[in-house]
Design a protein around this motif. Sequence first.
Motif, short mmCIF file in Angstrom:
data_model
loop_
_atom_site.label_atom_id
_atom_site.label_comp_id
_atom_site.label_asym_id
_atom_site.label_seq_id
_atom_site.Cartn_x
_atom_site.Cartn_y
_atom_site.Cartn_z
N SER A 164 0.87 -1.17 0.00
CA SER A 164 0.00 0.00 0.00
C SER A 164 0.91 1.22 0.00
CB SER A 164 -0.95 -0.02 1.20
OG SER A 164 -0.24 0.13 2.41
N PRO A 165 0.37 2.44 -0.09
CA PRO A 165 1.23 3.61 -0.28
C PRO A 165 2.40 3.73 0.69
CG PRO A 165 -1.03 4.23 -0.72
CD PRO A 165 -1.06 2.80 -0.25
N TYR A 166 2.24 3.29 1.95
CA TYR A 166 3.35 3.38 2.91
C TYR A 166 3.74 2.02 3.47
CZ TYR A 166 2.61 8.38 2.65
OH TYR A 166 2.50 9.68 2.18
N LEU A 167 3.27 0.97 2.85
CA LEU A 167 3.63 -0.38 3.26
C LEU A 167 4.45 -1.02 2.15
CD1 LEU A 167 3.26 -2.77 5.28
CD2 LEU A 167 1.32 -3.47 3.84
N PRO A 168 5.78 -1.20 2.33
CA PRO A 168 6.58 -1.86 1.31
C PRO A 168 6.04 -3.26 1.03
CG PRO A 168 7.98 -0.87 2.99
CD PRO A 168 6.58 -0.81 3.50
N PRO A 169 6.29 -3.82 -0.15
CA PRO A 169 5.73 -5.13 -0.49
C PRO A 169 5.96 -6.17 0.60
CG PRO A 169 6.75 -4.16 -2.41
CD PRO A 169 7.08 -3.25 -1.27
N GLN A 170 4.87 -6.84 0.95
CA GLN A 170 4.88 -7.90 1.95
C GLN A 170 4.28 -9.16 1.34
OE1 GLN A 170 6.28 -7.36 4.99
NE2 GLN A 170 6.69 -5.24 4.34
N ALA A 171 4.50 -10.28 2.01
CA ALA A 171 3.95 -11.55 1.55
C ALA A 171 2.77 -11.93 2.42
CB ALA A 171 5.01 -12.64 1.58
N ALA A 172 1.80 -12.61 1.81
CA ALA A 172 0.63 -13.10 2.54
C ALA A 172 0.00 -14.22 1.73
CB ALA A 172 -0.37 -11.98 2.80
N ILE A 173 -0.80 -15.02 2.38
CA ILE A 173 -1.49 -16.12 1.71
C ILE A 173 -2.98 -15.80 1.67
CG2 ILE A 173 -2.13 -18.56 1.85
CD1 ILE A 173 0.55 -19.07 3.22
N ARG A 174 -3.55 -15.92 0.48
CA ARG A 174 -5.01 -15.85 0.37
C ARG A 174 -5.54 -17.25 0.58
NH1 ARG A 174 -8.98 -17.53 -2.77
NH2 ARG A 174 -10.89 -16.29 -2.93
N ASP A 175 -6.26 -17.43 1.66
CA ASP A 175 -6.82 -18.73 2.02
C ASP A 175 -8.33 -18.64 1.95
OD1 ASP A 175 -7.60 -21.13 3.09
OD2 ASP A 175 -6.21 -21.07 4.78
N PRO A 176 -8.96 -19.26 0.93
CA PRO A 176 -10.42 -19.15 0.80
C PRO A 176 -11.15 -19.67 2.02
CG PRO A 176 -9.43 -20.07 -1.19
CD PRO A 176 -8.36 -20.04 -0.16
N SER A 177 -10.60 -20.67 2.68
CA SER A 177 -11.30 -21.22 3.84
C SER A 177 -11.31 -20.23 5.00
CB SER A 177 -10.64 -22.53 4.28
OG SER A 177 -9.30 -22.31 4.68
N ALA A 178 -10.27 -19.41 5.10
CA ALA A 178 -10.21 -18.43 6.18
C ALA A 178 -10.90 -17.13 5.79
CB ALA A 178 -8.75 -18.14 6.54
N ARG A 179 -11.15 -16.94 4.50
CA ARG A 179 -11.80 -15.73 3.97
C ARG A 179 -11.03 -14.46 4.33
NH1 ARG A 179 -18.37 -16.75 4.53
NH2 ARG A 179 -18.37 -18.75 3.41
#
Length: 811
Positions: free
Chosen positions: A509-524
């Motif tokens: 986001s504008p002040y958040l440098p690129p980060q990693a995350a997992i999109r988990d459909p079960s967790a929504r």
Amino acid sequence: MTVRLSLRSSFPSLHRSTPITATAAFLIAALLAAPAFASDDALTLNRIMADPDWIGPPVEAAWWQLDGDAYVARIKRRGSEQRDLLLVDARTGEAQRLEPADHAGLDGPDPTFDRERRRALTVRDGNLFLRHLDNGVLRQLTGDGGPLTDPSFSSDGRRVVFRRNRDWWSLDLETGVTRPAADLRMEDAPHEPGDDALVQDQLRYFRILSEELEDERERHRERIEAGREDPTRGPAPWYLGDDEEIADSWLSPDERWMLLAVRTAGSQEGRNDHMPKFVTRSGYVEVEDVRTLVGREPPAPQRLWLLDLERREKHELDLAALEGRHDDPLADLKREQDIEPHDEDDPRPVRIADVEWHPGGQAAAVMIHSIDNKDRWLVSVEPGDPDVRLRHRLTDPAWINWAFNEFGWVPGSRTLWLLSEETGYSHLYLVPRKGEARAVTGGDFEVFDVTFTGPKTALALANRGHPTRYDLFRIDTADGRMEPLTSDGGIESYAWLPGDDRILLRESSPYLPPQAAIRDPSARRLVARTDTRTDEYRAIDWQQPEFVGVESTHGAEGPIWSKFYPARGDDAVGPDGRRPAVLFVHGAGYTQNTHLKFPYYFREQMFHNLLTQRGYHVLDMDYRASRGYGRDWRTAIYRHMGEPELQDLVDGVRWLVEEHGVDPARVGVYGGSYGGFMTFMALFKEPEIFAAGASLRPVTDWTHYNHGYTSNILNTPQVDPEAYRRSSPIEFVEGLDDPLLISHGMLDDNVFYKDSIRLVQRLIEMEKTDWELASYPLEPHGYVHASSWLDQYRRILGLFENTIGTGAVAE
């Protein structure tokens, strides 16, 4: 008129990252420990121009471990140019920094799977690894750490093929033996003397020489036969003559066929420019050869050969019949310069952009570009058939985009997929083996970074919701339905693991440098997120930009999307209540800076916070030529750079004056590279609108820039000299009436330092005053030393403060 896009609800979700465990927090805190700054709330140049380690490193890349239990994130090590790897638990989000000894069991990025998806190949530290997915066993296939690319399984799955530099190799998975796929030599065969009269006389006069030659021929024939009969031998040398040289090559999965892009030998012999280095270890001035100038060495024409490696037969594929290749889009311009256009007997030269072999080896898809970049063709080649088949043609009277040239084979079929801008925006198309191309997606948005997850489904990034928002979509290729998988609008990249519904993302986001995350459909929701920011950076209450659409009064289709940073302080407010304003102009021309992601210009964004704190309004515009808004926006500058963009900047000033009470006499402008070029155009051509400017690492004369970028937009100086004259700031120096700062790194091998020196000489000869040149002896195009950043921005701030800011109010 102002068009506003409400984004407030998007930002909080990007900052509420899933908490890391205490262990992970300790490890990352130790890794990212940053120096302490003064505790006052006011921003300072010393703080924001410090080494960006104080912010915390972005996640530069992230990739799955093939068991799906974890992923790896690569980040820069504090105080070093080395990179560290974090292993992040996909379930808990717990992260740990890996020591070199921990790397041995890792899977590398970008896996290649076999047909059954039971095995996968990855490259790590220059070596090739094979992972058996059923039992998790990892096998190292190479160990020399050499440059290794393009690994894949052979058609029968028994071997692995890969490339080192331009040579292709085949590795037998049962024996572990590696052998070259071919021994191609771009030279004349020593046993074939040719038709040289002197050589023929020698062979006629002297029997012993003739017999020795025949012995050499016989040995070569036997070497060929032995290679065919005895698999333990490598292939015999194949002499293809010294008239050509290999530009690129592509081996078929069955290892029988190879496509070669070839060009005339020695064709890349243009005159390079030179870059002196004054501050050196040796103490002497050193000179480095750098690139050639536009039009001085156009890319060499290429031809396409198909080699039958089994029969040792070469077939040159006929590309002359490509639709439109005999047309010359520049014919009229060439005639004006007494240059003969291409005709029926002299088709336009082409280059081979890329090749994708079908997994079964039955066919290859080849993308071909005309060197003038007005046409792009996708053809298919079937071994044994000398004719190429045209599958798709994209033509553009301006130029074919640098981006959106992805293509490939739809899994399990002979259907091709590709991206094309033919509707004005990049969209996904399918091309069946027999039939015309069919658009899968459509609309005023751009689709790119496509991954097919099955015969009828694909993943892709797109800015469908709004030009400034980039999300991940699942596309049903049968009906074109696009299902959004994310909604925050700041997706940088993604990684898909076959057989798994989860998707690994890089987001920002504008002040958040690129980060990693997992999109988990079960967790929504997004889980296992990283947050590599330092406490010092995270504690600052950064000013979120307002995304606004500025109305164009100069014919632009749609609003000019921009980031607006309204003033927060009152230091620079004049007696009449009006404020100064600064326009920032992004570089590259074709890039996008008005988006929800972390900007490439993150230092500039922090500088804008400092300016608003001092009472300035700041506007950052995606002027015409910027990415994200379709083909017409991109090509608006064709043959006249610096004019449509300047019109948009002028509209930005008008908007600031009318909507936000800006003093029209106190407007500054600055930017680097293309932004430096545009700063010149603003000051030289609109001196009554812009009162001061800082031009950083600027292009001053497009005839001195490179060929690949410039010739697309302005053609070449030989063919289109008028386009260069009206697009180059050095032609308009007489218009300078206001204070100007020029800043340039002396080791810039992109926009040469001489660009600024040549313009300075023009300023001197035209007796212009109130300008300054700041030179940085150890800086390339993108500055790398914090001291240089600080010095440069002290000068920029001083320029604005003394001309349009508090100094102007005091006067």
